[in-house]
Design an enzyme around this catalytic site. Structure first.
Site, short mmCIF file in Angstrom:
data_model
loop_
_atom_site.label_atom_id
_atom_site.label_comp_id
_atom_site.label_asym_id
_atom_site.label_seq_id
_atom_site.Cartn_x
_atom_site.Cartn_y
_atom_site.Cartn_z
N SER A 206 -2.71 76.35 60.37
CA SER A 206 -1.18 76.09 60.67
C SER A 206 -1.02 74.59 61.05
O SER A 206 -1.68 73.80 60.53
CB SER A 206 -0.84 77.08 61.54
OG SER A 206 0.90 76.59 61.70
N THR A 207 -0.68 74.43 62.45
CA THR A 207 -0.43 73.35 63.14
C THR A 207 -1.95 72.36 63.04
O THR A 207 -2.93 73.13 63.77
CB THR A 207 0.02 73.41 64.57
OG1 THR A 207 1.27 74.06 64.48
CG2 THR A 207 0.36 72.02 65.06
N HIS B 34 0.49 76.82 56.71
CA HIS B 34 1.92 77.00 57.03
C HIS B 34 2.69 75.66 56.87
O HIS B 34 2.73 74.69 57.71
CB HIS B 34 2.11 77.43 58.53
CG HIS B 34 1.45 78.65 58.85
ND1 HIS B 34 1.13 79.01 60.07
CD2 HIS B 34 0.99 79.76 57.96
CE1 HIS B 34 0.78 80.41 59.92
NE2 HIS B 34 0.79 80.68 58.77
N ASP C 113 -1.31 84.75 63.31
CA ASP C 113 -1.36 84.87 61.64
C ASP C 113 -2.73 84.78 61.32
O ASP C 113 -3.70 84.06 61.56
CB ASP C 113 -0.69 83.92 61.09
CG ASP C 113 -0.61 84.32 59.45
OD1 ASP C 113 -0.81 85.46 59.25
OD2 ASP C 113 -0.19 83.17 58.78
N MET D 61 -1.07 77.50 65.59
CA MET D 61 -0.23 78.54 66.68
C MET D 61 -0.02 79.98 66.20
O MET D 61 -0.13 80.06 65.17
CB MET D 61 1.00 77.54 67.01
CG MET D 61 1.96 78.39 68.05
SD MET D 61 3.45 77.93 68.20
CE MET D 61 4.13 78.94 69.43
#
Length: 361
Positions: A178-179, A205, A302, A299
């Site tokens: 993600s991030t 993401h 998931d 973050m």
């Protein structure tokens, strides 16, 4: 209270952004700048918890500012907020490569920025950026990592030559990030060999429209073939399938017994779409002998539930990215805390760990 620098050439947009940020008791706009030159001067002298940065500005634009920060090794946690960070925009990936932690698409008009949806999204992303690891923001290539004490010991990846003797059966690699993920993926995917003995699935993401550009960029850097996965794509060894934004990627068994990509349109899960949990859970009924699950910077949590559910059905090897190499230590931390991690591996050794488990020169 987190100190924020807002950089935007529009006086109206600066006021709107500042009003939104100051409305949250976690943040305070410490300074404002109208272009990259002013921002560079401020960042040379002062420290902020986060920078909200426009792209298109006179004198020095946002991309040029990021290059100068990198050149002079000035650390900053940067969030891009620009009408230029639209779907598929090359400038978005440029900004992420140059150190921006994350991005949001800013509506064209200031009045649209006053809506609750934009306000909530801006504050959510700003909170993540303000807590991210600033020292990674200006690194083009990861430095040699200093190992930090962790709940589990950091495990150095096996060398492929040592591990290949034990590689048998059909394998699959499934990555969640993600991030900080787009840049982290550039430290992993290009290091995989063309003859990798497994297909690779990636859930990153990102909104719809951005994943195609990311796949194209990774493909130009890599020996393996990287593509944005399409409905019905047949999984092949040495190919990387990046989930498109806005849909959940699953693996289905085709009529010929071959494994194919299948998208579903359920609501966001864990607050994201695509969600890696769906990818992992869809592998439960597959005939892969082993699934190598890799959870990288990001973050939230998931991947944890999906891997936990998959573990009851399949043989897994779970690799979590080591803390000090993460931009945001959320998803890997959740895996480690849940006791699911078999290896905790620094970013620059993840590709080596994958090769050791599935095979490839």
């Amino acid at each position: 209270m987190k100190k924020i620098l807002v950089v935007d050439d529009s006086a109206l947009m600066r006021r709107v952004l500042c009003d939104i940020i100051n409305s949250d008791k976690r943040f305070h706009v410490e300074d404002r700048a109208t272009n990259g030159l002013e921002a560079f001067d401020l960042l040379s002298r002062k420290t902020y918890d986060a920078v909200v940065l426009d792209v298109n500005m006179p004198k020095m634009n946002g991309i040029e500012l990021l290059r100068e920060l990198q050149k002079f090794k000035i650390s900053a946690r940067v969030m891009m907020a620009s009408t230029a960070t639209s779907q598929g925009a090359k400038v978005t990936l440029d900004a992420l490569e140059l150190g921006a932690v994350d991005f949001i698409h800013k509506p064209d008009s200031a009045s649209d920025c006053r809506g609750d949806a934009f306000k909530e999204h801006l504050l959510e992303v700003l909170a993540v950026v303000a807590e991210s690891r600033a020292e990674l923001s200006v690194q083009k290539v990861p430095r040699p990592l200093k190992r930090e004490p962790a709940a589990l010991p950091v495990k150095k990846a096996e060398t492929p030559a040592r591990a290949l003797a034990g590689v048998t059966g059909r394998k699959l690699v499934a990555i969640a990030s993600s991030t900080g993920g787009p840049k982290a993926l550039q430290s992993v995917i290009p290091r995989l060999p063309k003859d990798l003995q497994a297909p690779v699935l990636v859930v990153q993401h990102m909104p719809k429209g951005f994943t195609a550009s990311l796949a194209e960029r990774l493909n130009t850097l890599s020996s393996v073939t990287v593509r944005e996965a399409e409905e019905g794509d047949v999984l092949e060894n040495g190919c990387v399938y990046l989930s498109m934004g806005g849909r959940h990627m699953n693996v289905a068994t085709g009529a010929s017994g071959r494994y194919t990509i299948h998208y579903t349109d359920e609501p966001p899960r864990e607050g994201v779409k695509p969600c890696a949990n769906y990818m992992y859970e869809s592998l439960g009924d597959s005939r892969f002998d082993e699934v190598v699950c890799v959870v990288m910077t990001g973050m939230g949590a998931d991947g944890t539930q999906g891997i936990s559910n998959l573990k009851s059905k399949k043989k897994l090897q779970v690799i979590a990215q080591e803390q000090s190499s993460c931009v945001v230590y959320g998803m890997p931390k959740s895996i480690v805390t849940a006791g699911l991690a078999d290896q905790i591996v620094p970013l620059d050794q993840i590709a080596q760990a994958i090769i050791a488990k599935v095979g490839g020169k």
